[in-house]
Design an enzyme around this catalytic site. Structure first.
Site, short mmCIF file in Angstrom:
data_model
loop_
_atom_site.label_atom_id
_atom_site.label_comp_id
_atom_site.label_asym_id
_atom_site.label_seq_id
_atom_site.Cartn_x
_atom_site.Cartn_y
_atom_site.Cartn_z
N THR A 121 15.88 76.68 55.30
CA THR A 121 16.75 78.55 54.47
C THR A 121 15.74 79.47 56.11
OG1 THR A 121 16.09 77.61 53.49
CG2 THR A 121 15.36 80.00 53.68
N GLY B 278 11.55 78.75 70.76
CA GLY B 278 11.77 78.61 72.41
C GLY B 278 12.43 77.06 72.14
N GLY C 225 10.91 84.93 70.34
CA GLY C 225 10.19 86.59 69.40
C GLY C 225 8.85 86.76 69.77
N HIS C 226 8.24 86.33 69.95
CA HIS C 226 7.13 86.43 70.23
C HIS C 226 6.88 86.84 71.78
CE1 HIS C 226 4.75 82.43 71.35
NE2 HIS C 226 5.39 81.91 71.45
N CYS D 59 -0.21 76.78 77.03
CA CYS D 59 0.67 75.57 76.45
C CYS D 59 -0.37 73.94 76.87
CB CYS D 59 2.38 75.43 76.11
SG CYS D 59 2.69 76.47 75.67
C1 LIG Z 1 6.72 80.37 75.59
C2 LIG Z 1 7.17 79.63 76.43
C3 LIG Z 1 8.29 78.98 75.66
C4 LIG Z 1 7.83 78.52 74.36
O1 LIG Z 1 8.61 78.78 73.17
P1 LIG Z 1 7.72 78.86 71.76
O2 LIG Z 1 8.58 80.19 71.37
O3 LIG Z 1 6.33 78.95 72.03
O4 LIG Z 1 7.96 77.65 71.40
C5 LIG Z 1 8.69 77.93 76.52
N1 LIG Z 1 10.10 78.61 77.25
C6 LIG Z 1 8.86 79.48 78.23
C7 LIG Z 1 9.36 79.58 79.82
C8 LIG Z 1 7.43 79.67 77.33
O5 LIG Z 1 7.06 81.29 78.32
#
Ligand SMILES: *Cc1c(COP(=O)(O)O)cnc(C)c1O
Length: 384
Positions: free
Chosen positions: A236, A72, A199-200, A324
């Site tokens: 890739t 993300g 995805g996570h 984060c």
């Molecule tokens: C988790 C999150 C992200 C970051 O996604 P990552 O795949 O961990 O880089 C960005 N924006 C929001 C709102 C999130 O909750």
């Protein structure tokens, strides 16, 4: 009985067993590079295409509008940086409650001479729309507004903001990471130009994301290299993860509504039991415009780090804000933007539920939260 109770699904989710099963052959059997011309490579390419189609269908867009990224954060950075390059303009409009993947990028942009305007929120965490309208001038490179907030779950009116931007001819990006699987999205109906997802947060693995780029919109990648993703994202492809994300999307397409009904009930059970049984608690953020899985609760006189530590000892996982930003001693940016003072912000906890939570877990969690809060409050000289 499970080993622990996981109530931090906005930080990440476990990989769905069906997703994992789908991925495994792509590590060792179909391990070709999709850019290789021979069959092993072309097979991998076909499966990547299948995932892309699943994602496009889910979002109501076209296959060619999907670019796979690593996360993300990358999608967010790619969209904003591209807009600054393609428009040559110096101004970004965003909100005070964005995830650090937008917020910190904007802090850096300011240091490099760009102008960033952060639209505030009211006490319920709802966006001051008239502020956007007021500042939405033609010299704006891009407007970036998250769809759903990761800390409070509050949902912003993306349809309206996208329409405002379209009218003014300004590019619009949304960080939809927390919206995927929780809010139905149809990009054929909403004039969003860029949309980020990862995805996570919906039972696919970590390290795979996507950026929607609307057809006809200019895009300049910040990373240079191979011609993958139609020259929009070099490197890739992470084939197993792309396959996994495709499967996770298929599962959402089938089960989203049902899952969300169940998760909403569990979230409401958790919330109402806490509010009723633990005095001096309240919900942070608008309760109506909110994704179904999240509740952010203020526990008066309770330091959130102490409470989280105590819950951790009991195998209950929640969060003091975004994953984060934990470890930083600063109070939540999102909660302070809503007008909470630093002490209040540091007495608030986010619970975010997911597909695998059960009613029994929620009851057990509330029982334990209650005990922990009582214990912590007793230790205080006197609650204010
Ligand atoms: C988790 C999150 C992200 C970051 O996604 P990552 O795949 O961990 O880089 C960005 N924006 C929001 C709102 C999130 O909750």
């Amino acid at each position: 009985m499970t080993r622990f109770i996981y109530l931090d699904n906005n930080a990440t989710t476990p990989v769905d067993p069906e997703v994992l099963k789908e991925m495994v052959p792509f590590f060792s059997v179909y391990y070709g590079n999709p850019s290789s011309p021979y069959r092993l490579g072309q097979e991998a390419k076909q499966y990547v295409k299948k995932s892309r189609i699943a994602l496009a269908r889910f979002l109501g867009c076209e296959e060619e509008e999907i670019v796979f990224t690593s996360c993300g954060t990358e999608s967010n950075n790619a969209a904003i940086l591209s807009a600054l390059r393609t428009t040559g303009k110096k101004r970004v409009i965003t909100t005070a409650t964005e995830h650090s993947a937008i917020y910190e990028l904007c802090v850096d942009l300011e240091k490099r001479g760009f102008e960033v305007l952060r639209i505030g929120v009211n006490a319920s965490g709802l966006l001051k729309l008239e502020e956007i309208e007021k500042h939405l001038t033609a010299d704006t490179a891009i407007v970036s507004v998250m769809w759903a907030n990761n800390e409070t779950g509050v949902v912003f009116p993306i349809e309206q903001i996208a329409a405002m931007c379209q009218e003014k001819g300004v590019l619009f990006h949304t960080d939809a990471v927390q919206a995927i699987g929780k809010i139905p999205i149809d990009l054929s109906q909403i004039p969003v130009d860029f949309l980020s997802l990862t995805g996570h947060k919906f039972y696919a693995p970590k390290g795979i994301g996507a950026l929607f780029i609307r057809k006809g919109k200019q895009f300049e990648p910040f990373m240079r290299g191979g011609s993958q993703e139609m020259h929009r994202r070099a490197g890739t492809e992470n084939v197993p993860a792309i396959i996994g994300m495709g499967k996770a999307i298929e599962i959402l397409s089938q089960n989203m509504e049902e899952d969300n009904k169940r998760i909403l009930q569990l979230r409401n059970l958790l919330e109402s039991r806490i509010l009723e049984e633990i005095p001096f608690t309240k919900v942070n953020g608008d309760k109506e415009h909110r994704i179904v899985n999240t509740t952010n609760i203020f526990f008066e006189g309770v330091d959130s780090e102490t409470l989280l530590f105590d819950l951790d000892q009991k195998g209950i996982y929640a969060s003091g804000g975004s994953a984060c930003t934990t470890g930083s001693l600063k109070p939540s940016r999102v909660l302070t933007a809503m007008g909470l003072n630093p002490i209040e912000a540091k007495s608030s906890i986010r619970f975010s539920l997911g597909r695998y939570n059960t009613e029994e877990e929620i009851h057990r969690a509330v029982d334990e939260i209650k005990k922990s809060v009582e214990k912590i409050r007793k230790k205080l000289p006197k609650s204010s």
